[in-house]
Design a protein around this motif. Structure first.
Motif, short mmCIF file in Angstrom:
data_model
loop_
_atom_site.label_atom_id
_atom_site.label_comp_id
_atom_site.label_asym_id
_atom_site.label_seq_id
_atom_site.Cartn_x
_atom_site.Cartn_y
_atom_site.Cartn_z
N GLU A 135 0.83 -1.20 0.00
CA GLU A 135 0.00 0.00 0.00
C GLU A 135 0.87 1.26 0.00
O GLU A 135 0.60 2.22 -0.74
N LYS A 136 1.90 1.25 0.83
CA LYS A 136 2.79 2.41 0.89
C LYS A 136 3.55 2.60 -0.41
O LYS A 136 3.73 3.74 -0.89
N LEU A 137 4.00 1.53 -1.02
CA LEU A 137 4.72 1.63 -2.28
C LEU A 137 3.82 2.18 -3.38
O LEU A 137 4.26 3.00 -4.20
N ARG A 138 2.56 1.76 -3.40
CA ARG A 138 1.61 2.29 -4.39
C ARG A 138 1.48 3.80 -4.25
O ARG A 138 1.44 4.53 -5.24
N TYR A 139 1.44 4.26 -3.00
CA TYR A 139 1.31 5.71 -2.78
C TYR A 139 2.57 6.44 -3.24
O TYR A 139 2.48 7.52 -3.86
N VAL A 140 3.73 5.88 -2.95
CA VAL A 140 4.99 6.49 -3.38
C VAL A 140 5.02 6.64 -4.90
O VAL A 140 5.38 7.70 -5.44
N LEU A 141 4.62 5.61 -5.61
CA LEU A 141 4.65 5.64 -7.07
C LEU A 141 3.58 6.58 -7.63
O LEU A 141 3.79 7.24 -8.65
N ALA A 142 2.44 6.65 -6.95
CA ALA A 142 1.35 7.52 -7.42
C ALA A 142 1.68 8.99 -7.23
O ALA A 142 1.15 9.86 -7.94
N THR A 143 2.57 9.29 -6.27
CA THR A 143 2.90 10.69 -5.96
C THR A 143 4.30 11.05 -6.43
O THR A 143 4.92 11.99 -5.89
N MET A 144 4.79 10.37 -7.44
CA MET A 144 6.10 10.71 -8.00
C MET A 144 6.11 12.17 -8.41
O MET A 144 5.17 12.67 -9.04
N GLY A 145 7.16 12.87 -8.07
CA GLY A 145 7.27 14.30 -8.36
C GLY A 145 7.03 15.16 -7.13
O GLY A 145 7.46 16.31 -7.08
N GLU A 146 6.36 14.61 -6.12
CA GLU A 146 6.11 15.37 -4.90
C GLU A 146 7.35 15.36 -4.03
O GLU A 146 8.19 14.46 -4.10
N SER A 147 7.47 16.38 -3.18
CA SER A 147 8.54 16.41 -2.19
C SER A 147 8.49 15.13 -1.36
O SER A 147 7.44 14.75 -0.86
N LYS A 148 9.64 14.48 -1.22
CA LYS A 148 9.66 13.18 -0.54
C LYS A 148 9.26 13.29 0.93
O LYS A 148 8.60 12.40 1.47
N VAL A 180 3.62 24.16 -20.42
CA VAL A 180 3.79 23.10 -19.43
C VAL A 180 3.82 21.79 -20.20
O VAL A 180 2.78 21.29 -20.66
N ALA A 181 5.02 21.26 -20.38
CA ALA A 181 5.20 20.10 -21.25
C ALA A 181 5.49 18.83 -20.44
O ALA A 181 6.38 18.81 -19.59
N GLY A 182 4.71 17.79 -20.72
CA GLY A 182 4.97 16.50 -20.14
C GLY A 182 5.89 15.69 -21.05
O GLY A 182 5.90 15.89 -22.26
N VAL A 183 6.68 14.79 -20.45
CA VAL A 183 7.52 13.88 -21.22
C VAL A 183 7.17 12.44 -20.85
O VAL A 183 6.77 12.16 -19.72
N LEU A 184 7.35 11.55 -21.81
CA LEU A 184 6.94 10.15 -21.63
C LEU A 184 8.09 9.23 -21.26
O LEU A 184 8.07 8.04 -21.55
N THR A 185 9.11 9.78 -20.59
CA THR A 185 10.28 8.99 -20.20
C THR A 185 10.27 8.63 -18.72
O THR A 185 11.26 8.10 -18.21
N GLY A 186 9.15 8.93 -18.05
CA GLY A 186 9.13 8.73 -16.60
C GLY A 186 7.89 8.06 -16.08
O GLY A 186 7.42 7.06 -16.62
N ALA A 187 7.30 8.65 -15.05
CA ALA A 187 6.28 7.97 -14.25
C ALA A 187 4.91 7.88 -14.90
O ALA A 187 4.23 6.86 -14.77
N HIS A 188 4.45 8.94 -15.59
CA HIS A 188 3.05 9.00 -15.99
C HIS A 188 2.86 9.03 -17.50
O HIS A 188 3.75 9.45 -18.25
#
Length: 266
Positions: A82-95, A230-238
């Motif tokens: 559950e915690k790992l899912r949250y970490v991956l869902a919030t990629m980009g946020e301050s750790k 505001v440009a997104g790139v497809l090399t990462g999380a989303h």
């Protein structure tokens, strides 16, 4: 603004005419503003690091697993998943913000964040971090075109510096920022983007800022800062749909496409 301001049509003496005419109007300010606007168009580029310019390669997930285990969250348990899912869902946020949500108390959050940063640093020191192919060249091209480039991250300064050192990027960008440099708040808040705007003075209008990242939070922070691109790139999380849903004005295959995009009229 009109050529004649009726409030100035006031005689202060019998023979004094203070009416402002078109001939008296100085249009230098308007002309100067127009020139500055054209010169400053999209001259400040704020780039995310992990997933955008730096190939993460799953390092966030691996560092989290090490950190979580140190705090007693065992791999393979429902709590860990559950915690790992949250970490991956919030990629980009301050750790640190992520760990505050996950562990509830400030003490535990700080312990988790310290363990995560230490684990991530160990992976970086082990040679597990690389650039997104072509990222360095793209940044050099942007700067050669007269643009100011700022690299931002949700990591702490010590981790950001470790990544920059590992890649040989210490002098690659004009400025590097982490959440602590912007008052402590990371994405999706606009603080790092606005700090880049204020510190560099590269543009006069926030609409001339370009924000680039691989996560929904990158897109939100750019939009909240008022950035025009505001440009997104497809090399990462989303994926494309997620980036677009959270405000991307453009979606690129990678950061290598950015110089060509910015060479086009806005």
């Amino acid at each position: 603004m009109t050529d004649t301001d009726t409030d100035t049509d006031t005689d202060i003496g019998t023979n004094t005419d203070t009416t402002v005419t078109a001939a008296d109007t100085d249009t230098t300010i308007t002309d100067t503003a127009t020139c500055e606007e054209a010169a400053g168009a999209r001259r400040l580029v704020v780039l995310d690091m992990a997933g955008t310019t730096v190939a993460d390669g799953g390092l966030v997930e691996r560092a989290f697993e090490r950190a979580a285990e140190r705090l007693g969250v065992r791999p393979g348990t429902p709590d860990h998943a559950e915690k790992l899912r949250y970490v991956l869902a919030t990629m980009g946020e301050s750790k640190i913000s992520v760990f505050r949500h996950l562990f509830g108390t400030e003490e535990l959050a700080r312990r988790a964040n310290s363990a995560f940063e230490e684990a991530y640093g160990e992976l970086v020191d082990g040679g597990h971090v690389t650039e997104v192919p072509g990222a360095r060249t793209a940044i050099e091209e942007l700067r050669a075109d007269g643009r100011t480039v700022v690299l931002t991250t949700g990591f702490a300064r010590v981790t950001q510096d470790a990544v920059l050192d590992a890649l040989g990027w210490k002098d690659l960008a004009d400025l590097t920022l982490c959440p602590a440099d912007a008052g402590g708040r990371g994405r999706p808040h606009p603080d790092m983007v606005l700090t880049a705007f204020l510190r560099t003075g590269a543009v006069a209008d926030v609409r001339d800022i370009v924000v680039v990242g691989d996560t929904a939070y990158d897109m939100l922070s750019g939009r909240r800062a008022g950035a025009g691109t505001v440009a997104g790139v497809l090399t990462g999380a989303h994926d494309r749909a997620t980036l677009t849903r959270h405000g991307a004005t453009h979606v690129l295959g990678s950061v290598t496409e950015l110089p060509r995009l910015l060479a086009e009229p806005a």
